[in-house]
Design an enzyme around this catalytic site. Structure first.
Site, PDB file in Angstrom:
ATOM      1  N   ASP A  95     107.664  74.298  19.223  1.00 50.62           N
ATOM      2  CA  ASP A  95     108.378  74.394  18.135  1.00 50.62           C
ATOM      3  C   ASP A  95     109.751  74.258  18.920  1.00 50.62           C
ATOM      4  OD1 ASP A  95     109.843  74.442  15.635  1.00 50.62           O
ATOM      5  OD2 ASP A  95     110.141  76.383  15.553  1.00 50.62           O
ATOM      6  N   HIS A 191     118.811  76.897  10.252  1.00 51.98           N
ATOM      7  CA  HIS A 191     117.722  77.940  10.512  1.00 51.98           C
ATOM      8  C   HIS A 191     118.361  79.171  10.350  1.00 51.98           C
ATOM      9  CE1 HIS A 191     116.259  74.661  13.377  1.00 51.98           C
ATOM     10  NE2 HIS A 191     115.439  75.070  12.804  1.00 51.98           N
ATOM     11  N   HIS A 227     112.882  71.239   8.814  1.00 47.46           N
ATOM     12  CA  HIS A 227     112.894  72.616   9.636  1.00 47.46           C
ATOM     13  C   HIS A 227     113.790  73.434   8.723  1.00 47.46           C
ATOM     14  CE1 HIS A 227     111.605  71.947  13.724  1.00 47.46           C
ATOM     15  NE2 HIS A 227     111.572  70.875  13.238  1.00 47.46           N
ATOM     16  N   SER A 230     113.285  78.312   5.044  1.00 42.18           N
ATOM     17  CA  SER A 230     113.028  79.454   4.393  1.00 42.18           C
ATOM     18  C   SER A 230     113.778  79.540   3.111  1.00 42.18           C
ATOM     19  CB  SER A 230     113.448  80.683   5.349  1.00 42.18           C
ATOM     20  OG  SER A 230     112.181  80.979   6.365  1.00 42.18           O
ATOM     21  N   ILE A 271     108.606  77.444   8.339  1.00 46.62           N
ATOM     22  CA  ILE A 271     108.973  78.576   7.773  1.00 46.62           C
ATOM     23  C   ILE A 271     108.800  79.850   8.897  1.00 46.62           C
ATOM     24  CG2 ILE A 271     108.563  80.312   6.254  1.00 46.62           C
ATOM     25  CD1 ILE A 271     107.545  78.110   4.517  1.00 46.62           C
ATOM     26  N   ASP A 272     110.096  80.209   9.356  1.00 43.30           N
ATOM     27  CA  ASP A 272     110.035  81.529  10.268  1.00 43.30           C
ATOM     28  C   ASP A 272     110.780  82.612   9.658  1.00 43.30           C
ATOM     29  OD1 ASP A 272     110.084  83.363  12.506  1.00 43.30           O
ATOM     30  OD2 ASP A 272     111.078  81.836  13.905  1.00 43.30           O
TER      31      ASP A 272
HETATM   32  P1  13P Z   1     113.708  79.106   9.010  1.00 49.41           P
HETATM   33  O1  13P Z   1     114.686  79.913   9.746  1.00 49.41           O
HETATM   34  O2  13P Z   1     114.587  78.551   7.786  1.00 49.41           O
HETATM   35  O3  13P Z   1     112.650  79.921   8.727  1.00 49.41           O
HETATM   36  O4  13P Z   1     113.488  77.877   9.702  1.00 49.41           O
HETATM   37  C1  13P Z   1     112.391  77.994  10.738  1.00 49.41           C
HETATM   38  C2  13P Z   1     112.189  76.652  11.538  1.00 49.41           C
HETATM   39  O5  13P Z   1     112.624  75.713  11.282  1.00 49.41           O
HETATM   40  C3  13P Z   1     111.594  76.832  12.917  1.00 49.41           C
HETATM   41  O6  13P Z   1     111.514  75.505  13.505  1.00 49.41           O
HETATM   42  O1  G3H Z   2     113.881  77.342  14.843  1.00 46.13           O
HETATM   43  C1  G3H Z   2     113.661  78.290  15.430  1.00 46.13           C
HETATM   44  C2  G3H Z   2     112.710  79.177  15.106  1.00 46.13           C
HETATM   45  O2  G3H Z   2     113.027  80.173  14.137  1.00 46.13           O
HETATM   46  C3  G3H Z   2     112.437  80.076  16.164  1.00 46.13           C
HETATM   47  O3  G3H Z   2     113.445  80.887  16.680  1.00 46.13           O
HETATM   48  O4  G3H Z   2     113.788  80.892  19.163  1.00 46.13           O
HETATM   49  O5  G3H Z   2     114.145  83.153  17.975  1.00 46.13           O
HETATM   50  O6  G3H Z   2     111.792  82.257  18.318  1.00 46.13           O
HETATM   51  P1  G3H Z   2     113.287  81.649  18.162  1.00 46.13           P
HETATM   52 ZN    ZN Z   3     113.461  74.485  13.473  1.00 43.87          ZN
END
Ligand code: 13P
Ligand code: G3H
Ligand code: ZN
Length: 326
Positions: A95, A191, A227, A230, A271-272
């Site tokens: 990602d 994000h 992206h 969430s 979704i993260d």
């Molecule tokens: P969220 O922070 O909305 O979950 O987005 C995650 C994402 O786009 C990871 O690439």
């Molecule tokens: O889009 C980014 C993801 O939510 C990952 O975030 O770099 O904190 O792992 P991270």
């Molecule tokens: Zn992303």
């Protein structure tokens, strides 16, 4: 680092799954993970709802886990799904890959899909870097996601400049010049857990479906990626705040908007944050209600269960990916 080609690990690239999503009017979930419990929850949630899945790690998540762990975790994820009774298609995806070197390392160590995120560069530099990654990836039958436009949102009533949204008129040229397999676009998501700051009773602004439709018209049937998708689940934010956390005035993308996106050319939804919120809410609750508890299994176990339920909910009622695996 030991080399693997992804079929050895039982993984698939994203080509067929995104194609199926396009034809079936649903979106494949792409859930981020950082540890074993998240990975198990995502895989079990997807296996139990018979959904294909893209397991994704950012560069920093890969460093946190340790690059040499990842191929083994992915292989174990494939086994876990099979043992649970549903052998779902599983892709391992980088990602927001930031360089050719990182994308190459991932491809060489068993990833089946990579994102090269050069959208903050000029159009020409984005094309050059994306092309370089596509050439190496396609030599290894690995699929590539790139991005046009920069994700932004609305905070403190400062509205993102229009220029950060994807410009539909650039899309065809970008796809022709890069040969990329899917494209992340910017239509109003952002994000993290603080996408919008709203006054009580206010709704988040709708996504820019007009931009999405203009892109679909120019490149019909091409898989689009969303992206920052969430929803920032209210129930989990409230639980976090009730048990000692502090997440003020958060809001995400309403499920209704995601349903509409999933039925369109959007074939992959990232979704993260929602997964992070689900686990944190349960862990905070257990810490507050059982202050003497110190066995990690007693709080990570229930947090994993909560994440399984979240994944099943999203696959079933938001993305439409549930029941798509025979
Ligand atoms: P969220 O922070 O909305 O979950 O987005 C995650 C994402 O786009 C990871 O690439
Ligand atoms: O889009 C980014 C993801 O939510 C990952 O975030 O770099 O904190 O792992 P991270
Ligand atoms: Zn992303």
């Amino acid at each position: 680092m030991k080399k693997y080609h992804y079929p050895q690990l039982g993984l698939v690239n994203t080509r067929a799954m995104l194609q199926q999503a396009m034809e079936g009017g649903f979106a494949v979930p792409a859930y981020n993970f950082n540890n074993m419990e998240q990975l198990q929850a995502i895989v079990l949630g997807c296996a139990r709802s018979a959904s294909p899945v893209i397991l994704q790690v950012s560069g920093s998540a890969r460093n946190y886990i340790g690059p040499s762990f990842l191929p083994h975790m992915a292989q174990a994820a494939v086994d876990l799904a099979r043992e649970s009774g549903t052998a779902i298609p599983i892709a391992l995806h980088l990602d927001h890959g930031s360089s050719f070197a990182l994308a190459k390392e991932c491809i060489d160590s068993g990833f089946s899909s990579v994102m090269i995120d050069a959208s903050h560069h000029s159009f020409a530099d984005n094309v050059t870097l994306t092309r370089q990654v596509v050439a190496y990836a396609h030599d290894h039958d690995v699929t590539v996601e790139a991005e046009l436009g920069i994700l932004a949102g609305i905070e403190d009533e400062v509205i993102a400049e229009h220029s950060t949204y994807t410009r539909p008129e650039e899309v065809e040229r970008f796809l022709e010049q890069t040969g990329v397999d899917s494209l992340a676009i910017s239509i109003g998501t952002s994000h993290g857990a603080f996408k919008f700051k709203l006054q009580p009773g206010e709704e988040p602004p709708p996504l820019r479906f007009d931009i999405l439709e203009a892109i679909e018209k120019r490149v019909p049937g091409f898989p689009i990626v969303l992206h920052g998708a969430s929803s920032v689940t209210r129930e989990h934010v409230e639980m976090i705040n009730r048990f000692g956390g502090r997440m003020d005035n958060t809001a995400g993308i309403p499920e209704e908007q995601l349903r509409r996106a999933a039925a369109s050319a959007v074939c992959k939804v990232n979704i993260d944050s929602d997964g992070r919120l689900a686990m944190t809410a349960i862990i905070r609750k257990i810490f507050a209600e059982q202050p003497a508890e110190f066995d990690p299994r007693k709080y990570l176990g229930p947090a994993r269960e909560e994440l399984i339920e979240m994944v099943i909910h999203k696959n079933t009622t938001v993305l439409g990916s549930a029941g798509r695996v025979e």
